[in-house]
Design a protein around this motif. Structure first.
Motif, short mmCIF file in Angstrom:
data_model
loop_
_atom_site.label_atom_id
_atom_site.label_comp_id
_atom_site.label_asym_id
_atom_site.label_seq_id
_atom_site.Cartn_x
_atom_site.Cartn_y
_atom_site.Cartn_z
N ALA A 11 0.81 -1.22 0.00
CA ALA A 11 0.00 0.00 0.00
C ALA A 11 0.85 1.26 0.00
CB ALA A 11 -0.93 0.01 1.20
N GLY A 12 2.14 1.13 0.29
CA GLY A 12 3.01 2.30 0.32
C GLY A 12 2.79 3.16 1.55
N VAL A 13 2.49 2.51 2.70
CA VAL A 13 2.27 3.25 3.94
C VAL A 13 3.04 2.55 5.06
CG1 VAL A 13 -0.02 4.03 3.20
CG2 VAL A 13 0.19 1.89 4.49
N SER A 14 2.97 3.12 6.26
CA SER A 14 3.64 2.53 7.41
C SER A 14 2.77 1.45 8.03
CB SER A 14 3.94 3.60 8.46
OG SER A 14 2.72 4.09 9.01
N ARG A 15 3.38 0.61 8.87
CA ARG A 15 2.62 -0.42 9.57
C ARG A 15 1.62 0.22 10.53
NH1 ARG A 15 6.43 -4.90 12.16
NH2 ARG A 15 4.36 -5.66 12.78
N THR A 16 2.01 1.38 11.09
CA THR A 16 1.09 2.10 11.99
C THR A 16 -0.17 2.51 11.26
OG1 THR A 16 2.93 2.93 13.32
CG2 THR A 16 0.83 4.09 13.51
N THR A 17 0.00 2.98 10.01
CA THR A 17 -1.17 3.38 9.22
C THR A 17 -2.05 2.18 8.92
OG1 THR A 17 0.02 5.22 8.22
CG2 THR A 17 -1.92 4.42 7.04
N VAL A 18 -1.43 1.04 8.61
CA VAL A 18 -2.20 -0.18 8.37
C VAL A 18 -3.01 -0.53 9.61
CG1 VAL A 18 -2.04 -2.67 7.98
CG2 VAL A 18 -0.63 -1.10 6.64
N SER A 19 -2.37 -0.46 10.77
CA SER A 19 -3.05 -0.78 12.01
C SER A 19 -4.23 0.14 12.26
CB SER A 19 -2.07 -0.70 13.18
OG SER A 19 -2.73 -0.92 14.41
N SER A 25 -9.50 3.29 13.65
CA SER A 25 -9.17 4.41 14.52
C SER A 25 -8.26 5.39 13.79
CB SER A 25 -8.47 3.92 15.79
OG SER A 25 -7.24 3.30 15.46
N GLY A 26 -8.15 6.61 14.31
CA GLY A 26 -7.26 7.61 13.73
C GLY A 26 -7.86 8.28 12.51
N ARG A 27 -7.33 9.43 12.17
CA ARG A 27 -7.79 10.17 10.99
C ARG A 27 -6.99 9.73 9.78
NH1 ARG A 27 -8.71 16.45 13.01
NH2 ARG A 27 -10.34 16.01 14.54
N ILE A 28 -7.65 9.02 8.90
CA ILE A 28 -7.02 8.48 7.71
C ILE A 28 -7.80 8.97 6.50
CG2 ILE A 28 -6.31 6.40 6.46
CD1 ILE A 28 -4.85 6.72 9.09
N SER A 29 -7.10 9.45 5.48
CA SER A 29 -7.81 9.91 4.28
C SER A 29 -8.47 8.73 3.59
CB SER A 29 -6.84 10.60 3.32
OG SER A 29 -5.98 9.65 2.71
N GLU A 30 -9.54 9.02 2.85
CA GLU A 30 -10.26 7.96 2.15
C GLU A 30 -9.37 7.26 1.14
OE1 GLU A 30 -13.00 6.72 2.90
OE2 GLU A 30 -13.43 5.45 1.17
N GLU A 31 -8.51 8.03 0.48
CA GLU A 31 -7.62 7.44 -0.54
C GLU A 31 -6.65 6.46 0.09
OE1 GLU A 31 -4.10 8.25 -1.06
OE2 GLU A 31 -4.02 6.89 -2.79
N VAL A 32 -6.07 6.82 1.24
CA VAL A 32 -5.13 5.92 1.93
C VAL A 32 -5.88 4.71 2.48
CG1 VAL A 32 -3.62 5.68 3.94
CG2 VAL A 32 -3.46 7.71 2.48
#
Length: 345
Positions: A11-19, A25-32
């Motif tokens: 996905a081209g993101v961090s493991r924290t973002t995946v989690s 939880s957390g503010r994540i953009s719809e695209e991500v």
């Protein structure tokens, strides 16, 4: 076994973002968020946290699925006449869910790439259950939800399993009632306008009409059965075609009130009067059926019981009950001025 690190890399993101995405939880953009979900789906990643959350801590959110997945953005299509019947059903779904302390969620991309990714989205959002409204019989979300054991109630679609059941009107009885009504008025040749051949409930209505005819010692004339879409324009076109071919019938039974309105226009344009020349009936008993000229004879479906009953069944499934019987709602003939005695030959 696929790891969250592999999902993050794809996905081209961090493991924290995946989690954060997979825990909701957390503010994540719809695209991500979509990139992470699609990466997880393509790799077949099944995080334990999702399974644990589904068992231990249900949210107060109910997923809402509308219509067939190929129709795209479902809310934008609610204004289409073929969906008019479901506006009230949605109203009572929302009211009953709110009364029980639940919010409704409609995913912006109903299916994603696969039905499995749709299910995974619901699991990631930790929904308590799902209400699926008027899916086609071939919609792949039906078996996917049943097999995933997400508590689900289908409305005007059939899906059943340990954690799934459905709600629908008794279409066979309704069609039988209106056909018997016309037979009692002396009608012997009736035309039937049904929905698309893939629609099971349109076929149930035709079966109910056949039952009534058979009980009266009459048979259905296949050449008087016409298929069209559920909206006014398509029914109008189908009626115009029938009327250009023959006029040896004295009554028309339409598969919905909106179809009947389209047929009414086709009859009037050809100088035919309702009910003096041709009797006409619909199905659903929308509010506008009592405002047509003449008032439309129809079959009432209980939209209040349909919406509220779906949520009540879903709450029982959420609480752990299994193998619930479907809710089949009775239908009722509403006779108005659009049907009358058959004209004398």
């Amino acid at each position: 076994m696929v790891t969250s690190e592999e999902v993050a890399r794809l996905a081209g993101v961090s493991r924290t973002t995946v989690s954060r995405v997979l825990s909701g939880s957390g503010r994540i953009s719809e695209e991500v968020r979509q990139r992470v979900l699609e990466a997880a789906a393509s790799l077949g990643y099944e995080p334990n946290v999702v399974a644990q959350s589904m068992v231990r801590q249900r949210s107060r959110t109910i997923a809402l699925g509308l219509f067939h997945v190929e129709e795209g953005l479902s809310f934008s299509r609610l204004g289409e006449t073929k969906h008019h019947f479901y506006l009230d059903v949605l109203k009572y779904i929302e009211e009953e869910a709110a009364n029980a302390g639940y919010d409704l969620l409609q995913p912006s991309r109903p299916l994603g790439r696969t039905p499995e990714s749709y299910v995974r989205t619901l699991q990631t959002r930790q929904v308590a259950g799902a209400v699926m409204l008027a899916l086609s019989s071939t919609d792949p979300r039906i078996p996917a939800l049943v097999q995933a054991h997400i508590p689900t109630v289908f409305i005007d679609a059939v899906g059943q399993g340990p954690g799934a059941t459905y709600v629908k009107g008794d279409h066979v009885s309704g069609a039988r009632q209106v056909t018997e009504h016309l037979l009692a008025l002396g009608h012997k040749r009736m035309a039937f306008f049904v929905g698309p051949s893939s629609n099971m409930f349109g076929m149930e209505r035709l079966f109910g009409a056949q039952q009534a005819l058979a009980s009266a010692g009459r048979s259905l004339d296949p050449s008087l059965v016409r298929q069209s879409g559920w909206n006014m324009q398509q029914a109008y076109e189908a009626a115009a075609q029938l009327l250009s071919e023959r006029r040896d019938f004295t009554a028309i039974i339409a598969g919905s009130d909106l179809m009947a309105i389209g047929i009414l226009r086709a009859l009037r344009e050809r100088g035919l009067h309702v009910p003096e020349d041709v009797s006409l009936s619909g199905f659903d008993d929308l509010e506008l059926a009592s405002y047509t000229d003449p008032g439309l004879t129809t079959v009432r479906q209980d939209r209040v019981a349909m919406g509220r009953g779906a949520i009540q069944l879903l709450l029982r499934l959420i609480q752990g009950e299994q193998h619930l019987a479907p809710l089949i709602l009775p239908t009722q003939l509403i006779a108005r001025q659009s049907t009358g005695p058959a004209p004398s030959v």
